[in-house]
Design a protein around this motif. Structure first.
Motif, PDB file in Angstrom:
ATOM      1  N   SER A 448      29.008  61.205 -25.861  1.00 32.23           N
ATOM      2  CA  SER A 448      27.659  61.782 -25.856  1.00 32.23           C
ATOM      3  C   SER A 448      27.056  61.810 -27.258  1.00 32.23           C
ATOM      4  CB  SER A 448      27.669  63.175 -25.239  1.00 32.23           C
ATOM      5  OG  SER A 448      28.531  64.026 -25.934  1.00 32.23           O
ATOM      6  N   ILE A 449      27.907  61.738 -28.297  1.00 34.72           N
ATOM      7  CA  ILE A 449      27.350  61.699 -29.646  1.00 34.72           C
ATOM      8  C   ILE A 449      26.588  60.386 -29.860  1.00 34.72           C
ATOM      9  CG2 ILE A 449      27.966  61.616 -32.093  1.00 34.72           C
ATOM     10  CD1 ILE A 449      29.692  63.863 -31.702  1.00 34.72           C
ATOM     11  N   GLU A 450      27.164  59.293 -29.333  1.00 38.05           N
ATOM     12  CA  GLU A 450      26.458  58.021 -29.440  1.00 38.05           C
ATOM     13  C   GLU A 450      25.208  58.021 -28.567  1.00 38.05           C
ATOM     14  OE1 GLU A 450      29.343  54.787 -28.867  1.00 38.05           O
ATOM     15  OE2 GLU A 450      30.651  56.048 -30.063  1.00 38.05           O
ATOM     16  N   GLU A 451      25.317  58.642 -27.398  1.00 37.75           N
ATOM     17  CA  GLU A 451      24.149  58.710 -26.518  1.00 37.75           C
ATOM     18  C   GLU A 451      23.035  59.536 -27.162  1.00 37.75           C
ATOM     19  OE1 GLU A 451      26.403  58.208 -22.233  1.00 37.75           O
ATOM     20  OE2 GLU A 451      25.714  60.176 -22.847  1.00 37.75           O
ATOM     21  N   ALA A 452      23.430  60.599 -27.849  1.00 41.86           N
ATOM     22  CA  ALA A 452      22.434  61.410 -28.544  1.00 41.86           C
ATOM     23  C   ALA A 452      21.666  60.549 -29.533  1.00 41.86           C
ATOM     24  CB  ALA A 452      23.111  62.564 -29.264  1.00 41.86           C
TER      25      ALA A 452
ATOM     26  N   MET B  49      20.542  58.910 -15.118  1.00 42.29           N
ATOM     27  CA  MET B  49      19.728  57.763 -14.689  1.00 42.29           C
ATOM     28  C   MET B  49      18.342  57.875 -15.319  1.00 42.29           C
ATOM     29  SD  MET B  49      20.902  57.664 -10.711  1.00 42.29           S
ATOM     30  CE  MET B  49      20.169  56.171 -10.042  1.00 42.29           C
ATOM     31  N   ILE B  50      17.810  59.104 -15.355  1.00 43.37           N
ATOM     32  CA  ILE B  50      16.499  59.307 -15.988  1.00 43.37           C
ATOM     33  C   ILE B  50      16.601  58.978 -17.479  1.00 43.37           C
ATOM     34  CG2 ILE B  50      14.688  60.990 -16.516  1.00 43.37           C
ATOM     35  CD1 ILE B  50      15.546  62.546 -14.011  1.00 43.37           C
ATOM     36  N   ALA B  51      17.710  59.386 -18.094  1.00 39.62           N
ATOM     37  CA  ALA B  51      17.880  59.155 -19.531  1.00 39.62           C
ATOM     38  C   ALA B  51      18.142  57.691 -19.852  1.00 39.62           C
ATOM     39  CB  ALA B  51      19.038  59.996 -20.056  1.00 39.62           C
ATOM     40  N   GLY B  52      18.687  56.959 -18.889  1.00 40.52           N
ATOM     41  CA  GLY B  52      18.980  55.544 -19.129  1.00 40.52           C
ATOM     42  C   GLY B  52      20.424  55.271 -19.471  1.00 40.52           C
ATOM     43  N   GLY B  79      13.970  63.492 -25.178  1.00 39.85           N
ATOM     44  CA  GLY B  79      14.842  64.342 -25.975  1.00 39.85           C
ATOM     45  C   GLY B  79      15.972  64.754 -25.061  1.00 39.85           C
ATOM     46  N   MET B  80      17.196  64.689 -25.584  1.00 44.00           N
ATOM     47  CA  MET B  80      18.298  65.044 -24.698  1.00 44.00           C
ATOM     48  C   MET B  80      19.203  66.057 -25.380  1.00 44.00           C
ATOM     49  SD  MET B  80      20.277  62.806 -22.058  1.00 44.00           S
ATOM     50  CE  MET B  80      21.629  63.432 -21.072  1.00 44.00           C
ATOM     51  N   VAL B  81      19.602  67.067 -24.616  1.00 41.84           N
ATOM     52  CA  VAL B  81      20.547  68.064 -25.124  1.00 41.84           C
ATOM     53  C   VAL B  81      21.815  67.962 -24.269  1.00 41.84           C
ATOM     54  CG1 VAL B  81      20.985  70.502 -25.558  1.00 41.84           C
ATOM     55  CG2 VAL B  81      18.691  69.570 -25.866  1.00 41.84           C
ATOM     56  N   PHE B  82      22.949  67.770 -24.939  1.00 44.29           N
ATOM     57  CA  PHE B  82      24.185  67.508 -24.215  1.00 44.29           C
ATOM     58  C   PHE B  82      25.019  68.774 -24.063  1.00 44.29           C
ATOM     59  CE2 PHE B  82      22.741  63.637 -26.048  1.00 44.29           C
ATOM     60  CZ  PHE B  82      23.098  62.638 -25.163  1.00 44.29           C
ATOM     61  N   ASP B 154       8.503  62.645 -24.495  1.00 47.23           N
ATOM     62  CA  ASP B 154       7.696  62.832 -23.288  1.00 47.23           C
ATOM     63  C   ASP B 154       8.381  63.812 -22.363  1.00 47.23           C
ATOM     64  OD1 ASP B 154       5.750  61.102 -24.085  1.00 47.23           O
ATOM     65  OD2 ASP B 154       6.723  59.343 -23.209  1.00 47.23           O
ATOM     66  N   VAL B 155       9.722  63.707 -22.274  1.00 44.29           N
ATOM     67  CA  VAL B 155      10.452  64.646 -21.424  1.00 44.29           C
ATOM     68  C   VAL B 155      11.682  65.141 -22.171  1.00 44.29           C
ATOM     69  CG1 VAL B 155       9.735  63.557 -19.271  1.00 44.29           C
ATOM     70  CG2 VAL B 155      11.850  62.842 -20.365  1.00 44.29           C
ATOM     71  N   LEU B 156      12.100  66.341 -21.825  1.00 41.41           N
ATOM     72  CA  LEU B 156      13.293  66.920 -22.414  1.00 41.41           C
ATOM     73  C   LEU B 156      14.343  67.033 -21.321  1.00 41.41           C
ATOM     74  CD1 LEU B 156      14.678  68.314 -24.830  1.00 41.41           C
ATOM     75  CD2 LEU B 156      13.699  70.470 -24.029  1.00 41.41           C
ATOM     76  N   LEU B 157      15.519  66.421 -21.562  1.00 38.73           N
ATOM     77  CA  LEU B 157      16.588  66.460 -20.563  1.00 38.73           C
ATOM     78  C   LEU B 157      17.724  67.325 -21.101  1.00 38.73           C
ATOM     79  CD1 LEU B 157      16.719  62.653 -19.642  1.00 38.73           C
ATOM     80  CD2 LEU B 157      15.313  64.453 -18.626  1.00 38.73           C
ATOM     81  N   MET B 158      18.222  68.235 -20.275  1.00 40.47           N
ATOM     82  CA  MET B 158      19.306  69.106 -20.725  1.00 40.47           C
ATOM     83  C   MET B 158      20.435  69.110 -19.706  1.00 40.47           C
ATOM     84  SD  MET B 158      17.501  72.284 -22.590  1.00 40.47           S
ATOM     85  CE  MET B 158      15.927  72.445 -21.833  1.00 40.47           C
TER      86      MET B 158
END
Lengths: 550, 370
Positions: A448-452, B49-52, B79-82, B154-158
């Motif tokens: 997930s670090i690479e995905e980030a 899937m939304i994030a790609g 923007g993605m928060v893991f 455009d969108v924030l994914l968490m």
């Protein structure tokens, strides 16, 4: 998106690496195989193999090799496991010294130990002469089986120690407490819990020792005399002064690979019987050694390390002694070093440095790329590349040297006698180890670090360069220094590939030893030892931990 | 800047293993939308899937008018928060936050000002030059959020962003997340398996199970009028009882465990006598200490006093077990063995067709597209 195969830069990387492997590894190996089974007239034959197995003079060498290697492996385990146990479970004063010195022992050039022991226990050795003059006792000969056993055991027990230390550190203290709680302590706990938990590591250490001892050319080369081992036979058949036979040498190389491959798979099979993993949350607390047992522990640990390392110091001492060609005289001088300077010292050092640096750079780049391909882009092609890259793991150095010489001895790719062929040999020999450690490092890094990084708009290549590689850097750097040391002290394939132009420090030392010019040999050996020590001190400072990855 | 996310007939499979068979969904601009479901229900798969990061085997994904199926994840402007924050451990807090801005090749002064702005917003300015290993979990979470937001996505994914935090911090951070999302006004898709968390932050929730969306609606409608028995049992606690509905003279009556009560809220299309499955939440069972009063007869098995409320575990006369929550009273707590009578709050109770697949009452709001 998945249905359409998108063109990716990593596919190109895969193909380039594959092409390099085919040219420098697969092609030479096929050449070797062909040389073994095809005569000069182009006829297919098993004559070479028949020759080997029908003549006792030849087939005895494999018996010799197995006999001495298996004994060495067992002795190294018997010496190394208690050493590691005392080190990991007790507060020994000066444990740092024990650790550093034992690493120095196993990383030093393979034949320097043998040479030092000859100087001490050989026919005119200091101890031999001393014992004979004082007590009138004639010590047995150091040449042959006993000598090889002595030198290799002392050189390889630290390998066992390093492996076992890692395993012992992963044993959780609660397991020890649980065992005590159920009434199992002391020696019984040592065997039913500690040793049983360490079994996979014991097997891994045993194989490491076996592979290195079996492939070692320097020690039996100097100490074997009539007790001929397999790598020595290969060398003599290819380059020896009597009766060169390239076809026969190639056949020997094939047999050597078969032997190591069998051992490799046996070890894999044995390890699969012990499948469990440990990670200690509460490492075992070290106890203070007490009483007579404590004293014996100190005697054992320091005694063992001293016996292993003293001979190397003795060589350094000798290098400053006055010497007239073949005998040492009273008094000190720098004459040996002056002589060394005249005998290609500068060229040796320069070649060694170039070879080490270039080989290391190539190894690191390829290892990082392969680790990435295997861990992040796992597919048939990349797993195939990984398998090919691991092949040299079971190929003794002499075999690699021979294969390269056969493949690149003639046009269009005539590389014999160049530094390039040396570098190729070093890359091939060291690559499997670096790939293993790079792969292990990468597996620890969360995807997930690479995905980030990608979701923040960085391209895949940029992510690799800016995020993945820097995070792997620590693990790779410490591994690289160890690779550097093994490259600098490598003998078994360089001895087949070297000549006057691409001579290295190791080779200069070996040549001086084999020509019997003691003073010169000691000077070269001392320089080599100092280079090794300095590199390892840097390594220990950089890695800051005791997790030596070999 | 907020966009609508439209998903039409999404299909996801690994080999022959279908994870999401056919999923359609509209997420409104600027909405805080939560995918809620048990682990393995496909919610994270859908988010990726939304994030790609997951391939799309079928269907169409749109951000506004733009189809994004084949768009590189780096170009989707998300923007993605893991779950594990995925903070770059070899970069300082500032370097982490400005990483995305640098990739956009913004001018230097703009990068600096925007980084400062978002670090200030997330209250992490004082840690700007620290390495991540010296931050607490909550602080790392703030860095991850600042990093995801400052590229003005455009969108924030968490993806379960709070699951690594302790209980107290989790409550604190979910308020922070909701307020920030509200201030920035960005469309947000949030994945969690924690229904309380989902209720607390979401404008709307999609409850998923087995790769299928069961119910899309506001937290209130999902809790009070769940579309089917799965949603009723997954959201909050509930007692599932067997019973029947009888219709006489246009009036429906609910019969459960020998107790009958008028049920005025049956939807016209379900207006017929039938066997039903009833979902009665613990607070919808009304406890009567006088066992002779009309109601479901029950025996107390155990009682747990929790301060504000007292929980009773009872065995009904039909042999079924049930749980009751009652506001704690000053009287003695009922002892095990006590016989009681239970009434049912028919305004709140939910009644489903016998197999539980549909709610037969009026007032069910399900935005799920057929």
């Amino acid at each position: 998106m998945a249905t359409k195969k998108k063109f990716e830069v990593w596919t190109v990387v895969s193909l380039v690496i594959l092409a390099l492997f085919i040219l420098f590894m697969v092609y030479p190996m096929f050449g070797l195989l062909k040389q073994a089974v095809v005569t000069d007239d182009g006829a297919f034959t098993f004559q070479q193999f028949k020759e080997f197995f029908s003549k006792n003079y030849y087939s005895q060498t494999i018996v010799n090799s197995l006999e001495v290697t298996i004994t060495v492996t067992l002795v190294a385990l018997v010496l190394g496991i208690p050493f590691a146990y005392f080190y990991s479970f007790y507060h020994l004063k000066g444990s740092k010294v024990l650790f550093v010195v034992s690493i120095l022992c196993c990383m030093s050039a393979p034949f320097i130990g043998a040479y030092s022991w000859i100087m001490l226990l050989g026919r005119g050795g200091v101890i031999t002469t001393f014992v004979k003059n004082t007590f009138g006792i004639t010590l047995g000969s150091i040449y042959g089986f006993k000598g090889i056993l002595l030198v290799q055991s002392l050189k390889f027990f630290p390998l066992v120690f390093i492996y076992m230390n890692g395993a012992f550190k992963n044993i959780d203290n609660t397991l020890m407490e649980a065992s005590a709680n159920m009434g199992c302590t002391g020696v019984r706990r040592l065997f039913t819990i500690v040793m049983a938990l360490s079994m996979p590591t014991i097997l891994a250490a045993a194989m490491m020792v076996f592979m290195q001892a079996f492939a070692d050319f320097g020690t039996p080369g100097l100490l074997g005399e009539s007790f001929q081992t397999f790598p020595v036979l290969i060398y003599n058949q290819y380059l020896g002064e009597t009766g060169q036979n390239h076809h026969f040498a190639a056949a020997l190389a094939v047999i050597a690979i078969v032997v190591t491959a069998i051992v490799f798979f046996l070890q894999k099979w044995a390890t699969s019987k012990f499948k469990f993993s440990m990670n200690a949350l509460h490492p075992v607390e070290k106890k203070k050694p007490k009483g007579l047992a404590g004293v014996l522990m100190y005697v054992y640990c320091y005694g063992l390390v001293a016996v292993s390392f003293m001979p190397q110091l003795y060589i350094i001492y000798l290098s400053f002694r006055k010497n007239t060609g073949y005998t040492f005289q009273p008094g000190f001088s720098l004459g040996n070093y002056e002589l060394a300077i005249k005998r290609l010292l500068g060229r040796s050092i320069k070649n060694t440095a170039i070879m080490g640096v270039v080989a290391l750079a190539i190894i690191i780049v390829i290892a990082v790329l392969i680790a990435y391909l295997v861990v992040r882009r796992s597919n048939v092609l990349n797993n195939g590349i990984d398998t090919i890259a691991m092949l040299p793991y079971i190929m003794p150095g002499a075999v690699i040297g021979l294969a390269l010489l056969l493949a690149f001895g003639k046009k269009p790719l005539a590389l014999t006698g160049t530094l390039t062929i040396m570098i190729i040999a070093m890359v091939i020999r060291r690559l499997p180890y670096t790939i293993r450690s790079a792969t292990a490092t990468l597996m620890q890094i969360s995807l997930s670090i690479e995905e980030a990084s990608i979701s923040l708009g960085a391209s895949k290549l940029k992510t690799f360069a800016k995020v993945t590689v820097p995070m792997m850097a620590n693990g790779i750097l410490s591994g690289a220094i160890l690779s550097w040391v093994t490259i600098v002290t490598e003998l078994s394939s360089s001895i087949i590939l070297y000549n006057n132009r691409n001579i290295t420090l190791t080779m200069s030392t070996y040549v001086a030893i084999s020509r019997g010019s003691y003073g010169l040999a000691c000077a070269f050996a001392a320089i080599l030892t100092v280079v090794t020590i300095v590199s390892l001190v840097i390594y220990l400072a950089v890695s800051k931990s005791e997790d030596v990855q070999l | 800047m907020s966009v609508e996310i439209v998903i039409k007939h999404a299909l996801k499979k690994y080999g022959e293993n279908v994870i999401i068979p056919d999923l359609s969904l509209d997420i409104r601009p600027g909405e805080f939308f939560t995918l809620l479901g048990p682990s393995g229900c496909g919610k994270t798969t859908l988010l990726r899937m939304i994030a790609g990061f997951n391939s799309i085997e079928g269907g169409d994904f749109y951000f506004g008018e733009k189809r994004i199926n084949d768009l590189d994840p780096a170009k989707r402007n998300i923007g993605m928060v893991f779950q594990n924050y995925a903070i770059f451990p070899h970069m300082t807090v500032r370097k982490n936050v400005e990483f995305g801005l640098k990739n956009k090749k913004l001018p230097k002064d703009q990068i600096a000002s925007r980084t400062d702005q978002f670090m200030k917003l997330m209250q992490i300015s004082e840690y700007a030059d620290r390495m991540p290993e010296r931050l607490s979990g909550g602080q790392q979470q703030r860095v991850a959020l600042a990093r995801a937001l400052c590229i003005e996505p455009d969108v924030l994914l968490m993806d379960e962003p709070l699951s690594n935090l302790d209980a107290k911090l989790r409550v604190e951070m979910r308020t922070v997340i909701k307020n920030i999302q509200h201030d920035v006004g960005i469309t947000c898709v949030y994945v969690t398996h924690d229904q309380e968390e989902a209720m607390a932050v979401s404008d709307r929730i999609a409850v998923m199970s087995g790769g299928v969306i069961q119910h899309v609606g506001t937290p209130k409608s999902i809790y009070q009028r769940p579309a089917n028995i799965f949603v009723a049992t997954f959201i909050g606690r509930t007692n599932v009882l067997k019973g029947s509905v009888t219709v006489e003279g246009g009036k429906a009556t609910l019969n459960v465990c020998g107790y009958s009560a008028p049920l005025p809220t049956v939807a016209p299309e379900y207006m017929k006598s039938q066997d039903v499955t009833i979902s009665v939440r613990p607070e919808e069972l009304l406890l009567n200490r006088n066992a002779d009063m009309p109601g479901i007869k029950a025996v107390v098995k155990d009682a747990v006093f929790l301060g504000l409320n007292t929980h009773y575990f009872v065995k009904l006369s039909t042999g079924e077990d049930a749980e009751i929550i009652q506001e704690s009273s000053i009287e003695d707590t009922l002892a095990p063995g006590a016989e009681i009578s239970l009434g049912v709050n028919t305004d709140k109770v939910n009644v489903f067709v016998a197999d539980g697949s549909a709610n037969i009452l009026t007032g069910v709001c399900n935005d799920l597209k057929a």
